[in-house]
Motif scaffolding. Sequence first.
Motif, short mmCIF file in Angstrom:
data_model
loop_
_atom_site.label_atom_id
_atom_site.label_comp_id
_atom_site.label_asym_id
_atom_site.label_seq_id
_atom_site.Cartn_x
_atom_site.Cartn_y
_atom_site.Cartn_z
N LYS A 46 0.85 -1.20 0.00
CA LYS A 46 0.00 0.00 0.00
C LYS A 46 0.88 1.26 0.00
O LYS A 46 0.64 2.19 -0.78
N SER A 47 1.91 1.28 0.83
CA SER A 47 2.82 2.43 0.86
C SER A 47 3.52 2.58 -0.49
O SER A 47 3.69 3.70 -0.98
N ASP A 48 3.90 1.45 -1.07
CA ASP A 48 4.53 1.52 -2.40
C ASP A 48 3.57 2.14 -3.42
O ASP A 48 3.98 2.95 -4.25
N ALA A 49 2.31 1.75 -3.34
CA ALA A 49 1.33 2.28 -4.30
C ALA A 49 1.23 3.81 -4.17
O ALA A 49 1.18 4.53 -5.18
N PHE A 50 1.25 4.32 -2.93
CA PHE A 50 1.19 5.78 -2.74
C PHE A 50 2.46 6.43 -3.29
O PHE A 50 2.41 7.52 -3.85
N LYS A 51 3.60 5.75 -3.11
CA LYS A 51 4.84 6.27 -3.67
C LYS A 51 4.77 6.32 -5.20
O LYS A 51 5.11 7.34 -5.82
N TRP A 52 4.29 5.25 -5.82
CA TRP A 52 4.20 5.24 -7.29
C TRP A 52 3.26 6.33 -7.79
O TRP A 52 3.54 7.00 -8.78
N LEU A 53 2.13 6.52 -7.09
CA LEU A 53 1.17 7.56 -7.49
C LEU A 53 1.81 8.95 -7.38
O LEU A 53 1.69 9.77 -8.28
N THR A 54 2.50 9.19 -6.27
CA THR A 54 3.12 10.50 -6.05
C THR A 54 4.22 10.76 -7.06
O THR A 54 4.32 11.85 -7.63
N GLU A 55 5.03 9.74 -7.29
CA GLU A 55 6.15 9.89 -8.23
C GLU A 55 5.67 10.07 -9.67
O GLU A 55 6.37 10.66 -10.49
N LYS A 56 4.46 9.56 -9.96
CA LYS A 56 3.94 9.78 -11.33
C LYS A 56 3.52 11.23 -11.50
O LYS A 56 3.80 11.86 -12.51
N ILE A 57 2.84 11.76 -10.48
CA ILE A 57 2.34 13.14 -10.55
C ILE A 57 3.53 14.12 -10.54
O ILE A 57 3.60 15.04 -11.35
N VAL A 58 4.46 13.92 -9.62
CA VAL A 58 5.65 14.79 -9.54
C VAL A 58 6.89 13.91 -9.42
O VAL A 58 7.33 13.56 -8.32
#
Lengths: 210, 210
Positions: free
Chosen positions: B118-130
């Motif tokens: 779950k934490s990885d998914a938030f990281k991937w989402l954040t890294e995609k946006i910025v």
Amino acid sequence: MSTPSYLIPSRAAKRTHYDQESIYSILDEALFCTISYSVENRPFSIPTSFVRYEDKIYIHGSVGSHFIREIEKGIPVCITVMLTDALVVAKSAFSHSVNYRSVILFAQAEKIEDISLKSDAFKWLTEKIVPGSWDYLRPMTQKEVRKTTALAFSLDEASAKIRTGMPNDEEEDKQLPIWSGLIPLETNRAKPVADPSSQTIPLPEHLSGL
Amino acid sequence: MSTPSYLIPSRAAKRTHYDQESIYSILDEALFCTISYSVENRPFSIPTSFVRYEDKIYIHGSVGSHFIREIEKGIPVCITVMLTDALVVAKSAFSHSVNYRSVILFAQAEKIEDISLKSDAFKWLTEKIVPGSWDYLRPMTQKEVRKTTALAFSLDEASAKIRTGMPNDEEEDKQLPIWSGLIPLETNRAKPVADPSSQTIPLPEHLSGL
């Protein structure tokens, strides 16, 4: 616009708007929408161009299109439109957001049978995509009008959701030496590129401002 | 990707692609998708951000969100993504089109319970946006992870539709002295705008290239 009785309760109710001006301005700026419908409780959705004229939106498609043939039956559809204005960069990942203007509407298709209204709908659609172009183009033939279906959707059950402004960082995060702010997103029409058949044809006035 | 057994027969089958490269490149460029689902055969749809990682896409939302609570049940969803590259201006309104790259997929949500994933998914989402921002931000807290739901969707039933190139004018229209061609559509990230709390904080390296 009236509040749809079955509108999903929103956790961001403060962002929701039902006034005509908010809804129309988003619909008039966006070129594309996504239309969703259900067949045997299975969802389908498809992006398409659309135009608002007075209190309805209009779409078109081939008379043979599977999607058009499903929704022209008058089944319930959900149409969403989203314009994205900025990425909202906070001091924590959790407070990141997006500045957007969206419209959601629930309606059933009305198939346009009146030939004159149908031709008008094609004109409105064309003029939205390329303003000022309709009278310049080779006129639409009766055969082309017959090969194309035009559908109208009421805006009676439409609402807008709008987020503007800066990040809403947690109070305890505000003093952190981490940059926060907006990254604006811009969509532009670039310089037109001529088809091989049009290399020696002057760019018409309605396109030369691009 | 395999062809979904219930994929809608398309009149534009020549534009349809099932290869991983076509599908991934569209999913990786687009920041937003529209998720549709049905409740009692009534369609609902909602635009949201997403990220592809390996052979799945991930979205997130508040644990209290009505939309998230519906689709986390594992009901069928249809997800569409569209990038618009150009308006295709023909010599007739009828032959106008759009150069686009879209993906449609059918799936059911898998709720991510594993905290590390779950934490990885938030990281991937954040890294995609910025891109490049995750390690710079105030770290996500366990409370924030608990307050957010992450859902994954398989790409097994995904397909892409792509239109490229110039208008397909009718043979008899090609000699008309009417300009035809493309109006490219460009989406750009503009210069970042600082929040009042960040006026004296240097723009981090991952944002200064914008």
